[in-house]
Design a protein around this motif. Sequence first.
Motif, PDB file in Angstrom:
ATOM      1  N   VAL A 124       0.832  -1.215   0.000  1.00  0.00           N
ATOM      2  CA  VAL A 124       0.000   0.000   0.000  1.00  0.00           C
ATOM      3  C   VAL A 124       0.863   1.260   0.000  1.00  0.00           C
ATOM      4  CG1 VAL A 124      -1.533   1.382   1.466  1.00  0.00           C
ATOM      5  CG2 VAL A 124      -2.055  -1.019   1.014  1.00  0.00           C
ATOM      6  N   THR A 125       0.489   2.220  -0.851  1.00  0.00           N
ATOM      7  CA  THR A 125       1.126   3.534  -0.837  1.00  0.00           C
ATOM      8  C   THR A 125       0.119   4.647  -0.552  1.00  0.00           C
ATOM      9  OG1 THR A 125       0.823   4.014  -3.202  1.00  0.00           O
ATOM     10  CG2 THR A 125       2.753   2.715  -2.587  1.00  0.00           C
TER      11      THR A 125
ATOM     12  N   LYS B 143      -8.658   1.285  -7.627  1.00  0.00           N
ATOM     13  CA  LYS B 143      -7.482   1.061  -6.799  1.00  0.00           C
ATOM     14  C   LYS B 143      -6.177   1.194  -7.603  1.00  0.00           C
ATOM     15  CE  LYS B 143      -7.963  -2.434  -3.823  1.00  0.00           C
ATOM     16  NZ  LYS B 143      -7.895  -1.850  -2.460  1.00  0.00           N
ATOM     17  N   THR B 144      -6.172   0.711  -8.841  1.00  0.00           N
ATOM     18  CA  THR B 144      -4.964   0.869  -9.656  1.00  0.00           C
ATOM     19  C   THR B 144      -4.768   2.311 -10.089  1.00  0.00           C
ATOM     20  OG1 THR B 144      -6.252   0.103 -11.577  1.00  0.00           O
ATOM     21  CG2 THR B 144      -4.842  -1.514 -10.468  1.00  0.00           C
ATOM     22  N   ALA B 145      -5.872   3.037 -10.295  1.00  0.00           N
ATOM     23  CA  ALA B 145      -5.753   4.463 -10.608  1.00  0.00           C
ATOM     24  C   ALA B 145      -5.151   5.225  -9.430  1.00  0.00           C
ATOM     25  CB  ALA B 145      -7.113   5.045 -10.968  1.00  0.00           C
ATOM     26  N   LEU B 146      -5.518   4.832  -8.218  1.00  0.00           N
ATOM     27  CA  LEU B 146      -4.934   5.457  -7.027  1.00  0.00           C
ATOM     28  C   LEU B 146      -3.431   5.231  -6.991  1.00  0.00           C
ATOM     29  CD1 LEU B 146      -7.563   4.462  -4.287  1.00  0.00           C
ATOM     30  CD2 LEU B 146      -7.334   6.666  -5.442  1.00  0.00           C
ATOM     31  N   PHE B 147      -3.002   3.993  -7.281  1.00  0.00           N
ATOM     32  CA  PHE B 147      -1.581   3.692  -7.265  1.00  0.00           C
ATOM     33  C   PHE B 147      -0.840   4.482  -8.348  1.00  0.00           C
ATOM     34  CE2 PHE B 147       1.935   1.040  -8.971  1.00  0.00           C
ATOM     35  CZ  PHE B 147       2.799   1.194  -7.899  1.00  0.00           C
ATOM     36  N   GLY B 148      -1.431   4.566  -9.525  1.00  0.00           N
ATOM     37  CA  GLY B 148      -0.785   5.270 -10.630  1.00  0.00           C
ATOM     38  C   GLY B 148      -0.941   6.774 -10.580  1.00  0.00           C
ATOM     39  N   GLU B 149      -1.664   7.263  -9.533  1.00  0.00           N
ATOM     40  CA  GLU B 149      -1.934   8.702  -9.391  1.00  0.00           C
ATOM     41  C   GLU B 149      -2.579   9.254 -10.659  1.00  0.00           C
ATOM     42  OE1 GLU B 149       1.725  10.516  -8.088  1.00  0.00           O
ATOM     43  OE2 GLU B 149       1.550   9.653  -6.074  1.00  0.00           O
ATOM     44  N   ASP B 150      -3.467   8.423 -11.219  1.00  0.00           N
ATOM     45  CA  ASP B 150      -4.223   8.792 -12.419  1.00  0.00           C
ATOM     46  C   ASP B 150      -5.590   9.297 -11.976  1.00  0.00           C
ATOM     47  OD1 ASP B 150      -5.496   9.011 -14.835  1.00  0.00           O
ATOM     48  OD2 ASP B 150      -5.602   6.859 -15.221  1.00  0.00           O
TER      49      ASP B 150
ATOM     50  N   LEU C  26     -11.681  20.822 -17.313  1.00  0.00           N
ATOM     51  CA  LEU C  26     -10.254  20.528 -17.238  1.00  0.00           C
ATOM     52  C   LEU C  26      -9.567  21.198 -16.054  1.00  0.00           C
ATOM     53  CD1 LEU C  26      -9.273  20.706 -21.018  1.00  0.00           C
ATOM     54  CD2 LEU C  26      -9.506  18.677 -19.574  1.00  0.00           C
ATOM     55  N   ALA C  27     -10.032  22.386 -15.679  1.00  0.00           N
ATOM     56  CA  ALA C  27      -9.400  23.073 -14.546  1.00  0.00           C
ATOM     57  C   ALA C  27      -9.532  22.245 -13.269  1.00  0.00           C
ATOM     58  CB  ALA C  27     -10.029  24.445 -14.350  1.00  0.00           C
ATOM     59  N   ALA C  28     -10.732  21.667 -13.076  1.00  0.00           N
ATOM     60  CA  ALA C  28     -10.952  20.807 -11.910  1.00  0.00           C
ATOM     61  C   ALA C  28     -10.117  19.534 -12.011  1.00  0.00           C
ATOM     62  CB  ALA C  28     -12.433  20.463 -11.773  1.00  0.00           C
ATOM     63  N   GLU C  29      -9.978  19.001 -13.205  1.00  0.00           N
ATOM     64  CA  GLU C  29      -9.164  17.792 -13.386  1.00  0.00           C
ATOM     65  C   GLU C  29      -7.712  18.041 -12.987  1.00  0.00           C
ATOM     66  OE1 GLU C  29      -9.374  15.479 -16.866  1.00  0.00           O
ATOM     67  OE2 GLU C  29     -11.558  15.561 -17.032  1.00  0.00           O
ATOM     68  N   ARG C  30      -7.212  19.226 -13.308  1.00  0.00           N
ATOM     69  CA  ARG C  30      -5.837  19.545 -12.909  1.00  0.00           C
ATOM     70  C   ARG C  30      -5.725  19.648 -11.391  1.00  0.00           C
ATOM     71  NH1 ARG C  30      -5.988  22.521 -17.899  1.00  0.00           N
ATOM     72  NH2 ARG C  30      -6.892  24.344 -16.856  1.00  0.00           N
ATOM     73  N   ARG C  31      -6.772  20.149 -10.766  1.00  0.00           N
ATOM     74  CA  ARG C  31      -6.755  20.264  -9.296  1.00  0.00           C
ATOM     75  C   ARG C  31      -6.822  18.891  -8.629  1.00  0.00           C
ATOM     76  NH1 ARG C  31     -11.187  24.223  -7.197  1.00  0.00           N
ATOM     77  NH2 ARG C  31     -10.036  23.902  -5.247  1.00  0.00           N
ATOM     78  N   ILE C  32      -7.661  17.983  -9.156  1.00  0.00           N
ATOM     79  CA  ILE C  32      -7.740  16.671  -8.507  1.00  0.00           C
ATOM     80  C   ILE C  32      -6.493  15.830  -8.805  1.00  0.00           C
ATOM     81  CG2 ILE C  32     -10.259  16.654  -8.490  1.00  0.00           C
ATOM     82  CD1 ILE C  32     -10.120  14.425 -10.624  1.00  0.00           C
ATOM     83  N   ALA C  33      -5.778  16.157  -9.870  1.00  0.00           N
ATOM     84  CA  ALA C  33      -4.509  15.464 -10.126  1.00  0.00           C
ATOM     85  C   ALA C  33      -3.544  15.692  -8.968  1.00  0.00           C
ATOM     86  CB  ALA C  33      -3.904  15.932 -11.436  1.00  0.00           C
TER      87      ALA C  33
ATOM     88  N   PHE D   3      -4.589  13.434  -6.028  1.00  0.00           N
ATOM     89  CA  PHE D   3      -4.196  12.040  -6.207  1.00  0.00           C
ATOM     90  C   PHE D   3      -2.737  11.782  -5.814  1.00  0.00           C
ATOM     91  CE2 PHE D   3      -8.188  11.189  -7.982  1.00  0.00           C
ATOM     92  CZ  PHE D   3      -8.300   9.849  -8.326  1.00  0.00           C
ATOM     93  N   LYS D   4      -1.942  12.805  -5.710  1.00  0.00           N
ATOM     94  CA  LYS D   4      -0.547  12.629  -5.310  1.00  0.00           C
ATOM     95  C   LYS D   4      -0.386  12.539  -3.789  1.00  0.00           C
ATOM     96  CE  LYS D   4       1.475  14.717  -9.432  1.00  0.00           C
ATOM     97  NZ  LYS D   4       1.966  13.387  -9.899  1.00  0.00           N
ATOM     98  N   LYS D   5      -1.466  12.834  -3.046  1.00  0.00           N
ATOM     99  CA  LYS D   5      -1.409  12.734  -1.595  1.00  0.00           C
ATOM    100  C   LYS D   5      -1.398  11.277  -1.145  1.00  0.00           C
ATOM    101  CE  LYS D   5      -4.018  17.009  -0.618  1.00  0.00           C
ATOM    102  NZ  LYS D   5      -5.206  17.543   0.097  1.00  0.00           N
ATOM    103  N   LYS D   6      -0.855  11.035   0.030  1.00  0.00           N
ATOM    104  CA  LYS D   6      -0.856   9.689   0.604  1.00  0.00           C
ATOM    105  C   LYS D   6      -2.231   9.315   1.153  1.00  0.00           C
ATOM    106  CE  LYS D   6       3.491   8.906  -0.172  1.00  0.00           C
ATOM    107  NZ  LYS D   6       3.875   7.940  -1.244  1.00  0.00           N
ATOM    108  N   GLU D   7      -2.976  10.312   1.611  1.00  0.00           N
ATOM    109  CA  GLU D   7      -4.312  10.073   2.141  1.00  0.00           C
ATOM    110  C   GLU D   7      -5.238  11.210   1.717  1.00  0.00           C
ATOM    111  OE1 GLU D   7      -4.612   8.977   6.234  1.00  0.00           O
ATOM    112  OE2 GLU D   7      -2.762   7.782   6.222  1.00  0.00           O
ATOM    113  N   PHE D   8      -6.418  10.848   1.243  1.00  0.00           N
ATOM    114  CA  PHE D   8      -7.430  11.850   0.900  1.00  0.00           C
ATOM    115  C   PHE D   8      -8.808  11.206   0.910  1.00  0.00           C
ATOM    116  CE2 PHE D   8      -5.810  10.185  -3.139  1.00  0.00           C
ATOM    117  CZ  PHE D   8      -6.958   9.940  -3.885  1.00  0.00           C
TER     118      PHE D   8
END
Length: 403
Positions: free
Chosen positions: A277-278, A308-315, A355-362, A365-370
């Motif tokens: 887990v990451t 779950k794989t999207a979470l790992f790939g930060e996608d 797209l602006a919101a998509e950039r924000r949620i990207a 996704f880089k956080k360890k917990e959200f």
Amino acid sequence: MTTSSRATGVTAPQGFQAAGIHCGIKKPGILDLALLVSDVSGPIAGVFTKNQVVAAPVILDRDHLKQRIGRAILVNSGNANACTGKPGMAAALTMATLVAKRLKVPTHEVFVGSTGVIGRRLPIDCVKSGIPTLFAQLSPRGGHKAAQAILTTDLRPKECAVRARIGGRMVTIGGMAKGSGMIHPNMATMLGYLTTDAAIAPSTLQRAVEAAVNESFNCITVDGDTSTNDTVLCLANGLAKNSTITYGTGAYRQFVKLLTTVSQTLALSICRDGEGVTKVVKIAIEGAETPAGARQVAQTIATSNLVKTALFGEDANWGRVMGAIGRAGVPIEQTKLSVYFDDVLMVQRGMGVGLAAERRIAKVFKKKEFTIRVRLGQGSAKSHMWTTDLSYDYVRINASYRS
């Protein structure tokens, strides 16, 4: 509510001692046998796996739990004692009997647990030889070693203790747990042992444990699997000398809140220590028509391998969350759906907001917990679960588990 200033984990409440040793089940130097003992016998409550293939310790503990009184818990790691037939049942009973004789209590006051590889006979001679050493090392400070001795693929021990005043007396609840893989709702999803010095009626303790478990251990998933050995037990000894807690009272509600805090802390520790887990992500469902519907949507998102794989790939693929909502089997109205990633609104009235919101949620996704928050817009019911990402390491660990 405060963290206990005394010993940590299961020995934080008054009147509990524990020990953890190496008895020979695992490789030399690795702790593999734990003992938890209360100074006095008291109420015990428990919940177990709903897997129909169950280990010998679960069968024995279910039988012992009918008496609703406990004094000690003996747990080995490195061997599940599951799918081992009559020899396995004999080994589990031997574990309980040997401890009961030393404590001079009926065998039904001793509970046992096992965790490890399924299908191999438990080397009961190792356990027999280790029990005298365990008793010699029992200590109010022994909780940490006990927590180490119940681990399998876990990277670290999991312990917690909290205190609060109930009925004018300071009450403490402690706990330890193990779990890293085979984690999924339908109790118990791991091994968990809780202790308290509260005075509480046996039937009330059972209700409290079930309530706490449903908000904690039954709200986590790592891989969608449940084990043959899953067990949570809570032993109370009454040494806090509070008025006996009974169901439906203010004291009961305080106790459940305290027990839930410990259980959630341990449950999240399991998620954070999950195999490979990451990331740990809370799935919060709001505005459902029924609690069951909210839980079903939460569980569908939490167990989706695509999510779950999207979470790992930060996608930041929010479409996978929408797809999981839609296949959860709960009637929804797409035009009422909203989805947030932390505080970022990504889906409104069933459509992406741009797209602006998509950039924000990207960045989220880089956080360890959200948190992924879904508003269904159908009612007032809600539910939650914690899930984890699915990584390359999960496959590596489980591809070679027995070796």
